[in-house]
Every structure is written in structure tokens, then in C-alpha cells.
Design a protein around this motif. Structure first.
Motif, PDB file in Angstrom:
ATOM      1  N   ILE A 126       0.831  -1.205   0.000  1.00 21.09           N
ATOM      2  CA  ILE A 126       0.000   0.000   0.000  1.00 21.09           C
ATOM      3  C   ILE A 126       0.867   1.256   0.000  1.00 21.09           C
ATOM      4  CG2 ILE A 126      -0.242   0.216   2.530  1.00 21.09           C
ATOM      5  CD1 ILE A 126      -3.291   0.797   1.903  1.00 21.09           C
ATOM      6  N   GLY A 127       0.447   2.270  -0.769  1.00 19.43           N
ATOM      7  CA  GLY A 127       1.169   3.527  -0.841  1.00 19.43           C
ATOM      8  C   GLY A 127       1.056   4.316   0.448  1.00 19.43           C
ATOM      9  N   LEU A 128       2.040   5.195   0.685  1.00 20.77           N
ATOM     10  CA  LEU A 128       2.125   5.972   1.921  1.00 20.77           C
ATOM     11  C   LEU A 128       2.217   7.445   1.551  1.00 20.77           C
ATOM     12  CD1 LEU A 128       4.769   3.661   3.606  1.00 20.77           C
ATOM     13  CD2 LEU A 128       2.297   3.642   4.030  1.00 20.77           C
ATOM     14  N   ALA A 129       1.106   8.166   1.691  1.00 17.68           N
ATOM     15  CA  ALA A 129       1.009   9.556   1.235  1.00 17.68           C
ATOM     16  C   ALA A 129       0.932  10.495   2.423  1.00 17.68           C
ATOM     17  CB  ALA A 129      -0.224   9.731   0.347  1.00 17.68           C
ATOM     18  N   GLY A 130       1.817  11.490   2.442  1.00 18.35           N
ATOM     19  CA  GLY A 130       1.842  12.454   3.528  1.00 18.35           C
ATOM     20  C   GLY A 130       1.713  13.876   3.024  1.00 18.35           C
ATOM     21  N   THR A 131       1.044  14.712   3.815  1.00 22.80           N
ATOM     22  CA  THR A 131       0.858  16.127   3.502  1.00 22.80           C
ATOM     23  C   THR A 131       2.021  16.939   4.061  1.00 22.80           C
ATOM     24  OG1 THR A 131      -1.546  15.915   3.506  1.00 22.80           O
ATOM     25  CG2 THR A 131      -0.649  18.112   3.881  1.00 22.80           C
ATOM     26  N   VAL A 132       2.641  17.727   3.204  1.00 26.23           N
ATOM     27  CA  VAL A 132       3.729  18.605   3.627  1.00 26.23           C
ATOM     28  C   VAL A 132       3.566  19.945   2.921  1.00 26.23           C
ATOM     29  CG1 VAL A 132       6.223  18.979   3.675  1.00 26.23           C
ATOM     30  CG2 VAL A 132       5.300  16.685   4.072  1.00 26.23           C
ATOM     31  N   SER A 133       3.596  21.021   3.697  1.00 25.07           N
ATOM     32  CA  SER A 133       3.352  22.360   3.162  1.00 25.07           C
ATOM     33  C   SER A 133       4.582  22.941   2.480  1.00 25.07           C
ATOM     34  CB  SER A 133       2.919  23.284   4.289  1.00 25.07           C
ATOM     35  OG  SER A 133       2.846  24.622   3.854  1.00 25.07           O
ATOM     36  N   GLY A 193       9.541   1.994  -2.604  1.00 24.18           N
ATOM     37  CA  GLY A 193       8.874   2.653  -3.720  1.00 24.18           C
ATOM     38  C   GLY A 193       7.396   2.916  -3.518  1.00 24.18           C
ATOM     39  N   ARG A 194       7.002   3.346  -2.314  1.00 27.51           N
ATOM     40  CA  ARG A 194       5.561   3.547  -2.061  1.00 27.51           C
ATOM     41  C   ARG A 194       5.244   4.944  -1.535  1.00 27.51           C
ATOM     42  NH1 ARG A 194       3.813  -0.067   2.042  1.00 27.51           N
ATOM     43  NH2 ARG A 194       5.921  -0.677   2.641  1.00 27.51           N
ATOM     44  N   ALA A 195       6.157   5.886  -1.664  1.00 29.03           N
ATOM     45  CA  ALA A 195       5.972   7.218  -1.085  1.00 29.03           C
ATOM     46  C   ALA A 195       5.181   8.133  -2.009  1.00 29.03           C
ATOM     47  CB  ALA A 195       7.320   7.854  -0.766  1.00 29.03           C
ATOM     48  N   ALA A 196       4.413   9.047  -1.400  1.00 35.72           N
ATOM     49  CA  ALA A 196       3.669  10.069  -2.150  1.00 35.72           C
ATOM     50  C   ALA A 196       3.625  11.341  -1.318  1.00 35.72           C
ATOM     51  CB  ALA A 196       2.264   9.597  -2.482  1.00 35.72           C
ATOM     52  N   TRP A 197       3.725  12.477  -2.001  1.00 38.54           N
ATOM     53  CA  TRP A 197       3.724  13.796  -1.349  1.00 38.54           C
ATOM     54  C   TRP A 197       2.460  14.548  -1.733  1.00 38.54           C
ATOM     55  CZ3 TRP A 197       7.095  18.307  -3.608  1.00 38.54           C
ATOM     56  CH2 TRP A 197       6.884  19.475  -2.862  1.00 38.54           C
ATOM     57  N   ASN A 198       1.653  14.901  -0.728  1.00 38.68           N
ATOM     58  CA  ASN A 198       0.500  15.771  -0.942  1.00 38.68           C
ATOM     59  C   ASN A 198       0.948  17.210  -0.744  1.00 38.68           C
ATOM     60  OD1 ASN A 198      -2.239  16.587  -1.313  1.00 38.68           O
ATOM     61  ND2 ASN A 198      -2.447  16.767   0.907  1.00 38.68           N
ATOM     62  N   ILE A 244      13.390   5.323  -5.698  1.00 39.43           N
ATOM     63  CA  ILE A 244      13.017   4.096  -6.403  1.00 39.43           C
ATOM     64  C   ILE A 244      11.984   4.380  -7.485  1.00 39.43           C
ATOM     65  CG2 ILE A 244      11.834   1.868  -6.116  1.00 39.43           C
ATOM     66  CD1 ILE A 244      13.244   1.655  -3.387  1.00 39.43           C
ATOM     67  N   GLN A 245      11.007   5.248  -7.173  1.00 42.60           N
ATOM     68  CA  GLN A 245       9.971   5.581  -8.163  1.00 42.60           C
ATOM     69  C   GLN A 245      10.415   6.669  -9.144  1.00 42.60           C
ATOM     70  OE1 GLN A 245       5.633   5.203  -6.572  1.00 42.60           O
ATOM     71  NE2 GLN A 245       6.792   6.235  -4.949  1.00 42.60           N
ATOM     72  N   GLY A 246      11.662   7.085  -9.087  1.00 43.75           N
ATOM     73  CA  GLY A 246      12.106   8.240  -9.857  1.00 43.75           C
ATOM     74  C   GLY A 246      11.715   9.500  -9.116  1.00 43.75           C
ATOM     75  N   HIS A 247      10.428   9.756  -9.047  1.00 47.83           N
ATOM     76  CA  HIS A 247       9.847  10.770  -8.177  1.00 47.83           C
ATOM     77  C   HIS A 247       8.777  10.086  -7.333  1.00 47.83           C
ATOM     78  CE1 HIS A 247      10.512  13.920 -11.631  1.00 47.83           C
ATOM     79  NE2 HIS A 247      11.661  13.488 -11.119  1.00 47.83           N
ATOM     80  N   PRO A 248       8.765  10.268  -6.003  1.00 49.94           N
ATOM     81  CA  PRO A 248       7.566   9.901  -5.259  1.00 49.94           C
ATOM     82  C   PRO A 248       6.341  10.550  -5.909  1.00 49.94           C
ATOM     83  CG  PRO A 248       9.335  10.403  -3.748  1.00 49.94           C
ATOM     84  CD  PRO A 248       9.834  10.760  -5.122  1.00 49.94           C
ATOM     85  N   VAL A 249       5.213   9.886  -5.868  1.00 52.15           N
ATOM     86  CA  VAL A 249       4.004  10.396  -6.519  1.00 52.15           C
ATOM     87  C   VAL A 249       3.622  11.748  -5.924  1.00 52.15           C
ATOM     88  CG1 VAL A 249       1.529   9.970  -6.889  1.00 52.15           C
ATOM     89  CG2 VAL A 249       3.181   8.080  -7.080  1.00 52.15           C
ATOM     90  N   VAL A 250       3.322  12.713  -6.785  1.00 50.07           N
ATOM     91  CA  VAL A 250       2.973  14.071  -6.351  1.00 50.07           C
ATOM     92  C   VAL A 250       1.456  14.241  -6.384  1.00 50.07           C
ATOM     93  CG1 VAL A 250       3.192  16.533  -6.860  1.00 50.07           C
ATOM     94  CG2 VAL A 250       5.178  15.017  -7.135  1.00 50.07           C
ATOM     95  N   ILE A 251       0.904  14.600  -5.227  1.00 49.21           N
ATOM     96  CA  ILE A 251      -0.536  14.781  -5.043  1.00 49.21           C
ATOM     97  C   ILE A 251      -0.804  16.250  -4.762  1.00 49.21           C
ATOM     98  CG2 ILE A 251      -2.546  14.122  -3.645  1.00 49.21           C
ATOM     99  CD1 ILE A 251      -0.958  11.570  -2.885  1.00 49.21           C
ATOM    100  N   GLN A 252      -1.941  16.738  -5.216  1.00 52.30           N
ATOM    101  CA  GLN A 252      -2.307  18.136  -4.967  1.00 52.30           C
ATOM    102  C   GLN A 252      -3.796  18.199  -4.675  1.00 52.30           C
ATOM    103  OE1 GLN A 252      -3.771  20.946  -6.871  1.00 52.30           O
ATOM    104  NE2 GLN A 252      -2.915  22.455  -5.479  1.00 52.30           N
ATOM    105  N   ALA A 253      -4.218  19.186  -3.883  1.00 51.50           N
ATOM    106  CA  ALA A 253      -5.613  19.210  -3.455  1.00 51.50           C
ATOM    107  C   ALA A 253      -6.337  20.514  -3.754  1.00 51.50           C
ATOM    108  CB  ALA A 253      -5.704  18.919  -1.947  1.00 51.50           C
ATOM    109  N   GLY A 254      -5.691  21.506  -4.301  1.00 48.96           N
ATOM    110  CA  GLY A 254      -6.353  22.788  -4.521  1.00 48.96           C
ATOM    111  C   GLY A 254      -7.329  22.761  -5.680  1.00 48.96           C
ATOM    112  N   ALA A 255      -8.425  23.513  -5.558  1.00 45.47           N
ATOM    113  CA  ALA A 255      -9.406  23.613  -6.638  1.00 45.47           C
ATOM    114  C   ALA A 255      -9.632  25.058  -7.065  1.00 45.47           C
ATOM    115  CB  ALA A 255     -10.731  22.978  -6.213  1.00 45.47           C
TER     116      ALA A 255
END
Length: 469
Positions: A108-115, A137-142, A226-237
Motif C-alpha cells: 500500500i502507498g504511503l502519502a503524507g501532507t507537507v506544506s 517505492g511507495r511514497a507520495a507527497w501531498n 526508487i519511483q524516480g519521483h515519489p508520486v505528487v498529489i495536490q488538493a487545490g481547486a
């Protein structure tokens, strides 16, 4: 057609695999409802207990979720004393917790919020690269820009940075982080004991970034993730948020109340990708969903009613006030919203302000009715019913151009997550809408995202787009 010919036809033209949705498990402990900690089945005493987070992460992994997702903030809700007293204001720091969870989960992926407002790019790049290695290889940045004056006062400021400036800084921040991840080639590490060459210095380069907000030489002191870039997540609309997402994000967490709103957002953001040289499937849009699940409709309705009864009035008003960046405490709770500032005057979350104002206007809700409506989902979509009815609503959005998947927001924990995994996930699998096994080992594998090539620069649109709020 003969059976032989039919068989040959099927072999040469196998049926196309049905598109499947993605799922994130959004952890807000002990649940997303503002009164979750008072719910009889919620484990309120475990908000800082690692064994509880371990249980939740392993439950989500058992349900084949793509990722667990941790929100974060840098202040307690001190503006409204009732909110501090009557709601949960403590949470673990995401990097620490996700690093620990990496050792008790496998896929399972591990996604954390960082400002980006109250951090530096080098720190963030290094920490997420490290998490990517710790998790195989399971990191993601929100990516968020923070939203309150209370956070600013914890970082040597009296007022929060202005909205447009925050997004301008965030855009450069993400660029610097990705350059740092790419400062090592994939094959830079040699481990050649005989030749005394640990690394190939020709494959490690400074980034020499000089911009408006940051001057960073580099290179990073962690090899390329490992993933090249940890997955990049964004939440703004907001407009700047959508533009930042179209240029940099690979997953968007968003909040919409109606199918039509979600479809418009989906088409809007996907339509912006081409000018950045991106394809539609390079970005997964995953609206937040707050499910109240019952084995019968009556049971689901009873759960919702009990949660509403448990909301302290002051906490409900404080929550709504914080979400719209406007103090509602002087106004009658059973009266309508007062006249609110224009969107241009809001320096908090602009998209959430507009969403909640539109909801109140559309349904003529009082302040009490509005905080009851959003006390769990906080502006995200609330769905109520049996497992089959929940699956129906997810399927409708997924198959009608409103979502690539969903960020699931259990009302209380652990029960709300266990119900979704044990009751709703099997129904989605039965319909062919969700995986039965993980596709790969990394988060990118499971989300269906390509691994970026080394030294890829995020392309700029020409001319640069500047959208005013």
C-alpha cells in the motif's frame, strides 16, 4: 461461425480489461466526523498510538487500497476555544508515522501532507526520497500551501502569506524538489569495491537553481528515489491550484457535492494537461467521499443521526467558521449565513469557501444545518446507504467522467474503514470495478503511472499562464 473459428477469434481479440477505479484511505483519527471521538465505536484514546495506525494501514492493505493518506497542519485550532476543547487537535507528524508504517506494510502507498509555505525544498526532497527507499517505492507527497494565520504565527510571521503568492512559491518549490530528485542518475551508484568507486561522479550533478523564492545548489544527498519521483498529489481547486495541479500533480484530491460539479472540474483540469505536454491518464482525479454504511438503509440513517446528535454546537460553528475563514460565532445558529466577504477577500481555502457558500445558498441552509451537513465530510461528498447503494454512487461518478477513483473518509475508526473493506470493496470487485490483487510493488505501478525518466524537467507553458482569482 464454427466453435474453432470462434475460439481463434477470441484468442486474437481478447476482451479489453475493464477500467478500474483507485482508492485512497484518508486517515483522520479517530474518524472524519467532528464528533467521531464521541461515537461509541470509535477508538478515541488511540490518536497517538502506533498500534492503532498499524491496524488501520493493514486493514486498508487487506482491502487492496492504493494508498493511505495523512492530512496535516501546523497549528491547533486556538482561534475558537471550543474547537480546542471539544475536537481532536493532536496528530502524529506524517514522515515519522509513515516511515514506521513502511515496516509493517508491503504494497500500500504511503502519502503524507507537507506544506510548501513552511518548509524548504531540500528538506522535503530528502525526506520523501528516504521514505521511498524505506518503503521500497511507495511514497507520495501531498503538496499544500497551508491556510491559516495560526500556522503563520508558529513560523515567525503574524499573517499568513497571500493566496496567489503561496501558489507561486509552491510552483517553484515543486520544481526544485523534482530537480533534486533528478540530481542523481538512476545508475550513479556503482558499489565497485575493486576500483574503489562507490558512485560515478559524472552522474551526480548540482541543480544550481536560482529563482524568485529559492536558491538551491544541490545535489541531493540521497540517490534518485526508487519511483524516480515519489508520486505528487495536490488538493487545490482554485484557479492557481488547478493550474499547479495540471503542471505538476499526478493525483488530485478534491471536494465536490454534485455529479455535475465534479464532471466540470474533471474536464477542466484534464483539459489543461496538453499545454504542459501531458496526457489525460498521467493525472488521477480522486474526490473525497464520506461513506456512512449500514447493512440496511435504516441502520445507515441511524448512524448518521447519532453522529449529528453528538456534535457540540460550539464545535460545529467553529468548524464551519474555520472552513470558510469567517467567524460565525456572533450569529444565530438557526439563522441563515450572514453576508460573507467576496471571494477575493478570503486568504484561506478559496475553493472550500465557495463550495460551502454555494451549498448553503442552493439548499437554503441555516448555520446549524450547514455545519451538520459538513461535520463529517467537510465539504466532500457524503454518501449513505447499504454496501450496494454506496457502490452504485461510486460507480456513477467513475463511469460518467467525474472521477478516476476516490479518497475514502471513514466517519469513525476503526469500524468505518472495516465496513468499507469488508462490505463495499467486495461489491466493487464483483462489478469488476476494483482490483482483487495489487498490480505491482510500487505505488506508481498500482496507480498506473509511468516512472519519470531521470533529469526530466517539468515543461513550462508558453506564454506562462497567470490566472487571477
Amino acid at each position: 461461425m464454427s466453435e474453432t473459428n470462434q475460439s481463434n477469434t477470441n484468442q486474437s481479440n481478447p476482451p479489453a480489461r475493464r477500467k478500474q477505479l483507485k482508492l485512497g484511505a484518508f486517515f483522520m483519527i479517530p474518524g472524519h466526523h467532528v464528533a467521531a471521538w464521541r461515537y461509541p465505536d470509535a477508538d478515541a484514546a488511540s490518536v497517538l498510538d502506533f498500534s492503532f495506525y498499524k491496524q488501520l494501514a493493514q486493514t486498508a492493505e487487506r482491502g487492496k487500497f492504493d494508498m493511505v493518506f495523512l492530512a496535516d497542519g501546523y497549528a491547533v485550532a486556538e482561534r475558537f476555544p471550543e474547537a480546542l476543547e471539544q475536537t481532536v487537535n493532536v496528530r502524529p507528524e506524517p514522515f515519522t508515522l509513515l516511515s514506521a508504517l513502511s515496516s509493517v506494510t508491503e504494497r500500500i502507498g504511503l502519502a503524507g501532507t507537507v506544506s510548501t509555505t513552511y518548509n524548504e525544498p531540500f528538506h522535503v526532497a530528502r525526506k520523501f526520497a528516504s521514505l521511498d527507499y524505506l518503503s521500497s517505492g511507495r511514497a507520495a507527497w501531498n503538496v499544500v500551501t497551508s491556510g491559516t494565520d495560526a500556522e503563520a504565527r508558529n513560523f515567525n510571521l503574524e499573517k499568513h502569506v497571500q493566496h496567489d503568492l503561496r501558489y507561486e512559491r509552491a510552483e517553484e518549490f515543486v520544481d526544485v524538489v523534482t530537480k533534486l530528485w533528478d540530481s542523481w542518475d538512476d545508475d550513479a551508484l556503482l558499489f565497485d569495491k575493486g576500483a574503489a568507486r562507490f558512485a560515478d561522479r559524472g552522474k551526480v550533478q548540482p541543480i544550481n537553481h536560482k529563482g524568485k523564492f529559492f536558491n538551491v545548489r544541490g545535489p541531493l544527498n540521497v540517490a534518485r528515489p526508487i519511483q524516480g519521483h515519489p508520486v505528487v498529489i495536490q488538493a487545490g481547486a482554485s484557479e492557481p491550484g488547478k493550474e499547479l495541479a495540471a503542471r505538476t500533480a499526478e493525483v488530485i484530491f478534491t471536494a465536490w457535492q454534485t455529479l455535475e460539479e465534479a464532471q466540470q472540474f474533471y474536464a477542466d483540469v484534464k483539459g489543461r494537461l496538453a499545454k504542459y505536454g501531458r496526457k489525460a491518464d498521467e493525472l488521477k482525479i480522486m474526490p473525497g467521499v464520506f461513506p456512512i454504511i449500514g447493512r440496511t438503509e435504516e441502520e445507515a440513517a441511524e448512524k448518521k443521526a447519532l453522529l449529528e446528535q453528538l456534535i457540540p454546537e460550539q464545535a460545529g460553528v467553529a468548524l464551519l467558521s474555520s472552513l470558510i475563514s469567517f467567524d460565525l460565532s456572533p450569529y444565530p445558529v438557526d439563522g441563515p449565513l450572514p453576508e460573507l466577504p467576496h471571494l477575493s477577500q478570503i486568504n484561506g481555502g478559496k475553493s472550500r469557501f465557495q463550495l460551502l457558500k454555494d451549498l448553503a445558498d442552493r439548499e437554503q441552509l441555516t448555520i446549524r444545518q450547514l455545519y451538520q451537513r459538513i461535520a463529517g465530510a467537510r465539504g466532500h461528498r457524503e454518501i449513505i446507504g447499504t454496501p450496494s447503494q454506496i457502490a452504485d454512487q461510486l460507480q456513477e461518478w467513475f463511469e460518467n467522467g467525474a472521477a478516476d477513483g476516490f479518497n475514502i473518509m471513514p466517519p469513525y475508526l476503526p469500524g468505518g474503514l472495516e465496513e468499507f473493506v469488508d462490505l463495499v470493496v467486495p461489491e466493487l470487485q464483483r462489478r469488476g470495478l476494483f482490483r482483487e490483487e495489487y498490480e505491482g510493488k510500487t505505488l506508481r505501478d498500482n496507480l498506473g503511472l509511468q516512472r519519470p525518466s531521470a533529469n526530466r524537467l517539468i515543461p513550462q507553458a508558453e506564454p506562462a499562464v497567470k490566472v487571477a482569482e
